[in-house]
Design a protein around this motif. Structure first.
Motif, short mmCIF file in Angstrom:
data_model
loop_
_atom_site.label_atom_id
_atom_site.label_comp_id
_atom_site.label_asym_id
_atom_site.label_seq_id
_atom_site.Cartn_x
_atom_site.Cartn_y
_atom_site.Cartn_z
N THR A 185 0.84 -1.21 0.00
CA THR A 185 0.00 0.00 0.00
C THR A 185 0.87 1.25 0.00
N VAL A 186 1.91 1.26 0.82
CA VAL A 186 2.80 2.42 0.89
C VAL A 186 3.45 2.70 -0.46
N VAL A 187 3.93 1.65 -1.12
CA VAL A 187 4.59 1.81 -2.42
C VAL A 187 3.62 2.41 -3.44
N ASN A 188 2.36 1.98 -3.40
CA ASN A 188 1.38 2.51 -4.35
C ASN A 188 0.95 3.93 -4.00
N LEU A 189 0.98 4.29 -2.73
CA LEU A 189 0.71 5.68 -2.35
C LEU A 189 1.80 6.60 -2.91
N MET A 190 3.02 6.09 -2.98
CA MET A 190 4.11 6.87 -3.59
C MET A 190 3.94 6.96 -5.10
N LYS A 191 3.46 5.88 -5.70
CA LYS A 191 3.40 5.77 -7.16
C LYS A 191 2.27 6.58 -7.77
N TYR A 192 1.09 6.58 -7.13
CA TYR A 192 -0.10 7.22 -7.70
C TYR A 192 -0.42 8.55 -7.01
N ASP A 193 -1.08 9.44 -7.73
CA ASP A 193 -1.50 10.73 -7.17
C ASP A 193 -2.97 10.71 -6.77
N PHE A 194 -3.38 9.68 -6.06
CA PHE A 194 -4.72 9.63 -5.50
C PHE A 194 -4.71 10.33 -4.14
N SER A 195 -5.88 10.44 -3.52
CA SER A 195 -5.97 11.17 -2.26
C SER A 195 -6.72 10.37 -1.21
N ILE A 196 -6.14 10.27 -0.01
CA ILE A 196 -6.84 9.62 1.10
C ILE A 196 -8.04 10.48 1.49
N ARG A 197 -9.22 9.85 1.56
CA ARG A 197 -10.44 10.58 1.88
C ARG A 197 -11.04 10.15 3.22
N GLN A 213 11.76 22.75 3.10
CA GLN A 213 13.11 23.31 3.15
C GLN A 213 14.11 22.29 3.68
N LYS A 214 13.60 21.28 4.39
CA LYS A 214 14.48 20.30 5.02
C LYS A 214 14.28 18.88 4.49
N PHE A 215 13.06 18.58 4.01
CA PHE A 215 12.74 17.20 3.62
C PHE A 215 12.00 17.16 2.28
N LEU A 216 12.04 15.98 1.67
CA LEU A 216 11.19 15.70 0.52
C LEU A 216 9.92 15.07 1.06
N LEU A 217 8.75 15.60 0.68
CA LEU A 217 7.52 15.04 1.21
C LEU A 217 6.42 15.01 0.15
N LYS A 218 5.42 14.18 0.40
CA LYS A 218 4.28 14.06 -0.50
C LYS A 218 3.01 14.10 0.33
N HIS A 219 2.07 14.97 -0.07
CA HIS A 219 0.76 15.03 0.58
C HIS A 219 -0.08 13.86 0.09
N LEU A 220 -0.63 13.08 1.03
CA LEU A 220 -1.41 11.89 0.67
C LEU A 220 -2.91 12.12 0.71
N GLY A 221 -3.33 13.19 1.41
CA GLY A 221 -4.76 13.45 1.49
C GLY A 221 -5.13 14.18 2.77
N SER A 222 -6.29 14.80 2.76
CA SER A 222 -6.86 15.46 3.94
C SER A 222 -8.27 14.93 4.13
N TYR A 223 -8.64 14.64 5.38
CA TYR A 223 -9.90 13.95 5.63
C TYR A 223 -10.32 14.18 7.07
N GLU A 224 -11.56 13.83 7.36
CA GLU A 224 -12.07 14.02 8.72
C GLU A 224 -11.23 13.22 9.71
N ARG A 225 -10.90 13.86 10.80
CA ARG A 225 -10.03 13.25 11.80
C ARG A 225 -10.65 11.98 12.37
N PRO A 226 -9.93 10.85 12.29
CA PRO A 226 -10.49 9.58 12.79
C PRO A 226 -10.61 9.57 14.30
N ASN A 227 -11.51 8.72 14.80
CA ASN A 227 -11.78 8.67 16.24
C ASN A 227 -10.56 8.26 17.06
N HIS A 228 -9.68 7.39 16.46
CA HIS A 228 -8.56 6.89 17.26
C HIS A 228 -7.51 7.94 17.53
#
Length: 269
Positions: free
Chosen positions: A62-74, A253-268
């Motif tokens: 799953t992690v590898v595919n999150l890097m590969k595709y530009d989909f968004s966690i909902r 400025q310090k790291f390479l990063l990728k935004h995976l998505g923004s979504y309602e905060r989970p209960n946990h």
């Protein structure tokens, strides 16, 4: 709504998908790679995939595919992992046990207590175990299946809740093609590429705190050797909020990063 998840029917991914969207049309793929590939199809709106088990860690595919595709966690949801033992005969008299390797490992102590010491036949999923058990004519085979698989395939249940650890749980991601609108109680997820040093975690938390954002989760993914060290970060706020944009600008400025998505905060969290 049409969504794709890891099949066949009766997997824990299927179970999570039904909770994510009760009225969705669910289609199945043979692997997590195939789930992401099929999400690119026009008629499929979302996908449900496992991301982390609280005992065995992150799901690398799953992690590898999150890097590969530009989909968004909902969104995300956490499922308790409950196993049933199904079959026609007595557990201790069975000649073979159908089980996914993870399922078998999660039930081994209970199976020993039940006197199950037969040959273990590995399957691709709990759904596959259920399908194969359904074809058994002699009644000499038993299987570890999910509650949903037992229901779908109408299997006789010999013992419920055979998992050794009642707190075992898996978190699933709901993934789509566009960023979800802000709800006012959101979080954002990122992949951060960096050296695996404790100081990195302190830097990231300090940069977020500076802009009044709270880091909810920051974990080293510990992928196989050869991969660039990765962190999964979940932080309060939506990607379209100014304070989140400022944190991202500082992190870049310090790291390479990728935004995976923004979504309602989970209960946990």
């Amino acid at each position: 709504m049409k969504l794709v998840t890891l099949g066949p029917k009766g997997t824990f991914s299927h179970q999570a998908s039904k909770k994510a969207h009760k009225n969705a049309e669910i289609v199945f793929a043979d692997s997590i790679d195939a789930v992401f590939f099929r999400l690119g199809e026009k008629e499929i709106q979302e996908a449900v995939v496992p991301i982390q088990n609280n005992r065995s860690g992150f799901v690398e595919e799953t992690v590898v595919n999150l890097m590969k595709y530009d989909f968004s966690i909902r969104g995300c949801l956490t499922e308790k992992i409950t196993h049933f033992l199904a079959g026609k005969g007595k557990p201790e008299e069975a000649k073979s046990l159908l089980a996914h390797p993870h399922a078998f490992a999660q039930c081994k102590e209970t199976l020993d207590a039940l006197g199950v010491h037969c040959k273990v036949v590995e399957t691709l999923s709990n759904g596959h175990s259920a399908m194969q058990l359904k074809l058994d004519q002699k009644g000499e085979t038993i299987a570890i299946v999910s509650p949903l698989a037992a229901e779908i395939y109408k299997l006789p249940v010999l013992k419920e809740h055979i998992e050794d650890d009642p707190e075992n749980a898996t978190t699933f991601l709901i993934i789509g093609k566009e960023v979800k609108k802000a709800t006012g109680n959101d979080c954002s997820a990122f992949l951060i590429f960096s050296d695996p040093l404790k100081a990195v975690e302190n830097q990231i938390r300090a940069l977020a705190k500076e802009k009044k954002c709270e880091v909810l989760k920051l974990e080293n993914l510990l992928l196989q050797e050869g991969h660039t060290p990765l962190y999964f970060m979940e932080m309060t706020g939506h990607i379209f909020e100014e304070k989140v944009q400022e944190v991202i600008a500082n992190l870049k400025q310090k790291f390479l990063l990728k935004h995976l998505g923004s979504y309602e905060r989970p209960n946990h969290t």
